[in-house]
Scaffold this motif. Structure first.
Motif, PDB file in Angstrom:
ATOM      1  N   GLU A 189       0.840  -1.218   0.000  1.00 24.85           N
ATOM      2  CA  GLU A 189       0.000   0.000   0.000  1.00 24.85           C
ATOM      3  C   GLU A 189       0.869   1.259   0.000  1.00 24.85           C
ATOM      4  O   GLU A 189       0.580   2.232  -0.689  1.00 24.85           O
ATOM      5  CB  GLU A 189      -0.933   0.001   1.216  1.00 24.85           C
ATOM      6  N   ASN A 207      -3.930   0.444  -7.915  1.00 22.55           N
ATOM      7  CA  ASN A 207      -5.039  -0.442  -7.527  1.00 22.55           C
ATOM      8  C   ASN A 207      -4.608  -1.895  -7.474  1.00 22.55           C
ATOM      9  O   ASN A 207      -5.078  -2.671  -6.641  1.00 22.55           O
ATOM     10  CB  ASN A 207      -6.212  -0.294  -8.504  1.00 22.55           C
ATOM     11  N   GLN A 208      -3.701  -2.238  -8.377  1.00 17.18           N
ATOM     12  CA  GLN A 208      -3.162  -3.599  -8.401  1.00 17.18           C
ATOM     13  C   GLN A 208      -2.402  -3.895  -7.104  1.00 17.18           C
ATOM     14  O   GLN A 208      -2.540  -4.958  -6.506  1.00 17.18           O
ATOM     15  CB  GLN A 208      -2.250  -3.623  -9.611  1.00 17.18           C
ATOM     16  N   ALA A 242      -3.220   4.644 -12.118  1.00 19.58           N
ATOM     17  CA  ALA A 242      -4.303   4.219 -11.224  1.00 19.58           C
ATOM     18  C   ALA A 242      -4.365   2.692 -11.184  1.00 19.58           C
ATOM     19  O   ALA A 242      -4.533   2.073 -10.124  1.00 19.58           O
ATOM     20  CB  ALA A 242      -5.635   4.784 -11.705  1.00 19.58           C
ATOM     21  N   ARG A 243      -4.211   2.087 -12.346  1.00 18.57           N
ATOM     22  CA  ARG A 243      -4.250   0.623 -12.409  1.00 18.57           C
ATOM     23  C   ARG A 243      -3.093   0.010 -11.591  1.00 18.57           C
ATOM     24  O   ARG A 243      -3.271  -0.965 -10.864  1.00 18.57           O
ATOM     25  CB  ARG A 243      -4.130   0.216 -13.878  1.00 18.57           C
ATOM     26  N   LYS A 295      -2.951  -2.410  -4.287  1.00 18.97           N
ATOM     27  CA  LYS A 295      -3.960  -2.469  -3.213  1.00 18.97           C
ATOM     28  C   LYS A 295      -4.666  -3.828  -3.219  1.00 18.97           C
ATOM     29  O   LYS A 295      -4.977  -4.375  -2.168  1.00 18.97           O
ATOM     30  CB  LYS A 295      -5.011  -1.366  -3.407  1.00 18.97           C
ATOM     31  N   LEU A 296      -4.947  -4.337  -4.415  1.00 15.90           N
ATOM     32  CA  LEU A 296      -5.656  -5.620  -4.512  1.00 15.90           C
ATOM     33  C   LEU A 296      -4.810  -6.745  -3.890  1.00 15.90           C
ATOM     34  O   LEU A 296      -5.323  -7.599  -3.159  1.00 15.90           O
ATOM     35  CB  LEU A 296      -5.965  -5.925  -5.984  1.00 15.90           C
TER      36      LEU A 296
END
Ligand code: NAP
Length: 530
Positions: A71, A108-109, A104-105, A111-112
């Motif tokens: 993160e 987010n990746q 952003a991707r 974070k996932l």
């Protein structure tokens, strides 16, 4: 941020003069200011040795701790602000809007994967409890889970300077699994790589990760990549790029004294089948969607639809004309670098001159130092089957429409396909019922089957498969996008008759992490085992 051109070796910055290079702006042709040097043998060895030292500590960090690290990497990347996007645009020619989406991707990746680690069940814990009274032999207590493989070499890809590069999918999945990593930066975006690398080092420091969990080496010849693959302490490789590069790394890894897995994603022509009912019902819509998908990002996607199959018909002729007219109106941007631009020009010239191939349309040449020009070609299925060159990936905004006179020949073409990342059906429900045999063929050829969409645009989620049989990748059993990618960098280990206190938390009787486990064949989150 002042770019220094240094390698990042376990939180230290290093620059030894060797083979020098600079990035080039593919829009203007200008060389960018920072000079980078190819990493030396000593620098490569130091990075890998440090990765092994860090691995011993990092692999024991809890899922929550590793999640905090991932993160924080995302936060540090965002904190680089627009400067990152500016450098990235200069180095790749990709427009800001696309780069914002890609950033952003990327975040987010991360974070996932962080969520996956916090939840914890990804380790696939299995417990078979003992039965001392079993006859004729007592049954032992056996427990299994996945653990990290070791230091991993990651190759940044040219066409996704953020999402498949220094902090991209391979990095996120390897770090999530508990591996330390040594990244080989792609030489066409060294500055972007350096900035993201610094963000990762900063995140490691803030979250208390061991020095050496991440290193970044620059280079522009096969020397650096090959040295990483051949280093005995490296235990796996993640790669996205050309067939030639991926296969060379795979072969080198197989020849090592200790062979290691190479997860190479090497491209694909992503066949699209336009079935008769859909062509009749939605010809214009399909033509528009197809041309958009071919030309998006100057076609520099491994999921670009490089070939379309359809049955010969009046509708098919009208479709080809319409798609050819549409492509003629498109002006695509810059190609990513001179090599890729030259490769694209050579390939489209070869297609244009091939026997039995017609140009359906060609777009305007972009006014860029490394220009692109969209192309649409057509041929008939017999010529396609007899001309192996027409099955090669053309990396850029180009595609080939192949018309088959009969259903049998359409199926024959499908049977002849090699492994690809995706296959798409443009189909009505009736088409799908009529073409079950085509679907059965395609299931064996690709990693992802789509209905009524286009293959560009890969969702990052738990169920995604971005992979496929050789030559699309070197290992069809896995994916390089989505959380299942974590399994590439882990392996199962089992503990037989271990005293409870010595078991990892994931396998302890009281299930302290509250994860899903396969207990004597039943999936459960049960808290106590009698
Ligand atoms: P590439 O040539 O395969 O290079 C990717 C990375 O691998 C670079 O860091 C490169 O390092 C390294 N590498 C390549 N060959 C190597 C070898 N024999 N030994 C050691 N390291 C090696 O890919 P690219 O530069 O991105 O583009 C070239 C072509 O690849 C494109 O025209 C396209 O056809 C294809 N491509 C496919 C995809 C895909 O999604 N599958 C993505 C991008 C490109 P050095 O440059 O330092 O040698």
């Amino acid at each position: 941020m002042q770019l220094t051109g240094e390698h990042i070796i376990a939180s230290n910055f290093s620059k030894t003069q060797s083979e020098a290079f600079q990035a080039m702006n593919p829009m203007s042709g200008e060389r960018l200011a920072t000079t980078y040097y190819e990493a030396t043998s000593q620098e490569i060895d130091k990075a890998v040795v440090k990765a092994e030292e860090a691995f011993r500590i990092y692999r024991k960090k809890s899922g929550k701790e590793r999640a905090a690290f991932l993160e924080k990497i995302g936060e540090e990347i965002m904190a680089l602000g627009d400067e990152l996007l500016d450098i990235c645009e200069q180095e790749t020619g990709l427009p800001q809007g696309r780069l914002q989406g890609e950033r952003a991707r990327t975040v987010n990746q991360l974070k996932l994967f962080a969520e996956l680690l916090k939840e914890g069940s990804w380790v696939d814990a299995r417990i078979d409890t003992a039965d001392p009274d079993r006859t004729p032999l007592p049954k032992p207590d056996i427990r299994q889970m996945h653990i990290a493989l070791g230091p991993v070499g990651v190759f940044g890809a040219s066409n996704f300077p953020l999402a498949f590069s220094v902090a991209g999918g391979d990095t996120a999945s390897a770090l999530a699994a508990g591996c330390s990593i040594v990244v080989k930066a792609h030489p066409s975006h060294p500055g972007t790589s350096e900035m993201v690398g610094r963000a990762i080092v900063s995140a490691a420091e803030i979250t208390g990760m061991p020095e050496g969990v991440f290193s970044l080496l620059q280079g522009r010849t096969p020397f650096v990549g090959m040295s990483i693959v051949n280093h005995p302490l490296i235990k796996a490789i993640g790669f996205t790029g050309s067939f030639r590069g991926g296969k060379a790394l795979f072969d080198a890894a197989a020849k090592r004294e200790e062979p290691i897995p190479v997860y190479a994603e090497m491209g694909s022509i992503n066949p699209v089948f336009i079935l008769p009912g859909a062509l009749k019902a939605r010809r214009s819509q399909i033509a528009e969607g197809y041309v958009n998908s071919v030309t998006l990002g100057a076609g520099q996607f491994c999921t670009n639809p490089g070939v379309v199959f359809t049955l010969q018909s009046e509708e098919a002729t009208a479709f080809m004309q319409q798609a050819g007219d549409l492509i003629a109106k498109v002006e695509t941007g810059a190609m990513l670098n001179e090599n890729i631009g030259k490769g694209y020009q050579d390939q489209t010239k070869k297609f244009g001159q091939a026997n039995g191939v017609k140009v359906l349309g060609q777009g305007a040449t972009s006014k860029m130092a490394v220009p692109s020009q969209a192309y649409l070609f057509s041929t008939d299925v017999r010529n396609f089957l007899n001309t192996p060159d027409l099955s090669e990936e053309v990396f850029g905004p180009s595609s080939l429409v192949v018309a088959a006179p009969t259903r049998e020949e359409l199926l024959q073409a499908a049977e002849k396909l090699e492994g690809h990342l995706t296959a798409t059906l443009q189909a009505t429900e009736e088409d799908i019922e009529d073409y079950g045999d085509l679907i059965a063929i395609l299931e064996r050829k690709v990693g992802r089957l789509l209905v009524n969409g286009f293959p560009t645009g890969v969702e990052v989620c738990h169920s995604m498969v971005h992979g496929g049989p050789f030559p699309a990748t070197t290992d069809a059993r896995t994916t390089s996008v989505g959380t299942a990618a974590i399994k590439r960098f882990s392996r199962p280990v089992c503990y037989q008759n271990f005293p409870p206190f010595a078991l990892p938390d994931e396998l302890k009787n009281e299930n302290p992490l509250g994860i899903w486990r396969l207990l004597n064949g039943q999936l459960t989150k049960e808290k106590s085992i009698s």
